[in-house]
Design a protein around this motif. Structure first.
Motif, mmCIF file in Angstrom:
data_model
loop_
_atom_site.group_PDB
_atom_site.id
_atom_site.type_symbol
_atom_site.label_atom_id
_atom_site.label_comp_id
_atom_site.label_asym_id
_atom_site.label_seq_id
_atom_site.Cartn_x
_atom_site.Cartn_y
_atom_site.Cartn_z
ATOM 1 N N LYS A 50 0.808 -1.211 0.000
ATOM 2 C CA LYS A 50 0.000 0.000 0.000
ATOM 3 C C LYS A 50 0.848 1.271 0.000
ATOM 4 O O LYS A 50 0.489 2.270 -0.648
ATOM 5 C CB LYS A 50 -0.953 0.010 1.196
ATOM 6 N N ASP A 51 1.970 1.252 0.712
ATOM 7 C CA ASP A 51 2.791 2.454 0.830
ATOM 8 C C ASP A 51 3.425 2.829 -0.508
ATOM 9 O O ASP A 51 3.424 3.998 -0.897
ATOM 10 C CB ASP A 51 3.880 2.245 1.887
ATOM 11 N N GLU A 195 0.088 6.485 8.192
ATOM 12 C CA GLU A 195 -0.208 5.200 7.570
ATOM 13 C C GLU A 195 -1.713 5.010 7.381
ATOM 14 O O GLU A 195 -2.161 4.449 6.377
ATOM 15 C CB GLU A 195 0.360 4.052 8.405
ATOM 16 N N GLY A 196 -2.502 5.463 8.348
ATOM 17 C CA GLY A 196 -3.954 5.317 8.254
ATOM 18 C C GLY A 196 -4.523 6.010 7.028
ATOM 19 O O GLY A 196 -5.438 5.495 6.374
ATOM 20 N N ILE A 198 -2.930 6.540 4.228
ATOM 21 C CA ILE A 198 -2.513 5.739 3.078
ATOM 22 C C ILE A 198 -3.436 4.540 2.913
ATOM 23 O O ILE A 198 -3.908 4.245 1.812
ATOM 24 C CB ILE A 198 -1.055 5.271 3.242
ATOM 25 N N ARG A 199 -3.705 3.851 4.005
ATOM 26 C CA ARG A 199 -4.549 2.655 3.953
ATOM 27 C C ARG A 199 -5.945 2.990 3.425
ATOM 28 O O ARG A 199 -6.493 2.280 2.582
ATOM 29 C CB ARG A 199 -4.648 2.022 5.332
ATOM 30 N N ARG A 200 -6.514 4.089 3.914
ATOM 31 C CA ARG A 200 -7.861 4.466 3.488
ATOM 32 C C ARG A 200 -7.895 4.825 1.998
ATOM 33 O O ARG A 200 -8.825 4.439 1.278
ATOM 34 C CB ARG A 200 -8.371 5.635 4.337
ATOM 35 N N VAL A 202 -5.788 3.870 -0.450
ATOM 36 C CA VAL A 202 -5.528 2.704 -1.296
ATOM 37 C C VAL A 202 -6.746 1.781 -1.342
ATOM 38 O O VAL A 202 -7.103 1.253 -2.401
ATOM 39 C CB VAL A 202 -4.285 1.951 -0.786
ATOM 40 N N THR A 203 -7.407 1.608 -0.193
ATOM 41 C CA THR A 203 -8.597 0.763 -0.143
ATOM 42 C C THR A 203 -9.733 1.367 -0.961
ATOM 43 O O THR A 203 -10.382 0.677 -1.752
ATOM 44 C CB THR A 203 -9.064 0.571 1.311
ATOM 45 N N VAL A 209 -3.059 -4.133 -4.385
ATOM 46 C CA VAL A 209 -2.052 -4.385 -3.354
ATOM 47 C C VAL A 209 -1.505 -5.807 -3.496
ATOM 48 O O VAL A 209 -2.260 -6.775 -3.591
ATOM 49 C CB VAL A 209 -2.646 -4.192 -1.941
ATOM 50 N N LYS A 211 0.376 -8.941 -1.979
ATOM 51 C CA LYS A 211 0.639 -9.546 -0.683
ATOM 52 C C LYS A 211 2.090 -9.977 -0.572
ATOM 53 O O LYS A 211 2.597 -10.724 -1.409
ATOM 54 C CB LYS A 211 -0.290 -10.755 -0.478
#
Length: 257
Positions: A50-51, A195-196, A198-200, A202-203, A209, A211
């Motif tokens: 994600k980053d 980070e939060g 970024i996560r939101r 990307v989602t 993403v 794995k």
């Protein structure tokens, strides 16, 4: 600058405002540490996490309006785990193609070196060193003078605390690192980004993403430190911001107010 079929922030109907918060923090870091100069070609280390995806979209979006014209390319280092093929990165290749971004997959045997030959009990440090070397070499071959890595604010604080608690040393990686022997400069444009966020992003954007196949993923000392910091932060909001501020005020390792 690559025009591309779609600009960053418009993929799958995701408009530029989905990136605004990340772009704002990225612009702040880039300006504060002078990360981008006119005419730069910047290679993004695209792991597929994600980053790195947020970094790719963010830099591509920034290139559309930043006062210093620059171009973006991307490189993925294949660690060489058993069963891993170029096809695993097909979604990343398509994403780069959509945005008109030059893309390269660098094949390596890092997994065999770290896990089979060296049998590292704590593999992350050696793996990161080898991956960094492969990324730098690929960036140079692509004609890039700078390599962008996706370390965000949480990474900064966790690395600082790992150094302090494991080795008794006060320090962290640098926002900008210049390698005099090669002329390559490593930059970290996400150091002010949570980070939060970024996560939101990307989602919500539905980005592909990848794995991480590493058997050590999620069971590292960094994960332990993260759990400790998050637990402490629940009752003391702003912990990450305060630690980052202290690091910048200290002037250590190229950090500055």
């Amino acid at each position: 600058m690559h025009a591309g079929k779609n600009c960053a922030g418009e993929r799958n109907g995701i408009k530029m405002n989905e990136l605004q918060k990340i772009l704002g923090k990225m612009r702040q870091a880039v300006d504060h540490y002078g990360m981008i100069a006119p005419g730069d070609k910047i290679a993004v280390g695209l792991s597929g996490g994600k980053d790195s995806l947020a970094l790719l979209l963010g830099l591509h979006g920034l290139s559309r309006f930043y006062p210093h014209p620059f171009t973006v390319c991307a490189v993925t280092v294949s660690i060489g785990f058993s069963g891993q093929t170029r096809g695993d990165f097909a979604a990343l290749e398509r994403l780069c193609d959509e945005m008109g971004i030059e893309y390269r997959i660098e094949e390596t045997e890092i997994a065999a070196i770290v896990f089979d030959e060296r049998k590292e009990k704590n593999p992350c440090s050696l793996c990161a060193k080898l991956r960094r070397g492969a990324l730098c070499g690929a960036a140079e071959q692509m004609g890039a003078g700078k390599l962008a890595l996706g370390h965000h604010k949480d990474d900064v604080v966790e690395t600082f605390m790992l150094n302090l608690m494991q080795t008794g040393k006060i320090g962290c990686f640098m926002p900008v690192t210049e390698y005099e022997d090669t002329g390559l400069t490593v930059i970290r444009p996400l150091i002010y980004t949570d980070e939060g966020d970024i996560r939101r992003m990307v989602t919500k954007a539905g980005l592909p993403v990848y794995k991480n196949p590493c058997p050590a993923d999620g069971s590292t000392e960094r994960a332990n430190i993260r759990g400790y910091l998050n637990s402490f932060d629940k009752d003391r909001r702003g912990l990450y911001r305060r630690i980052l501020g202290a690091l910048e005020r200290s002037g250590l390792d190229g950090w500055k107010e």
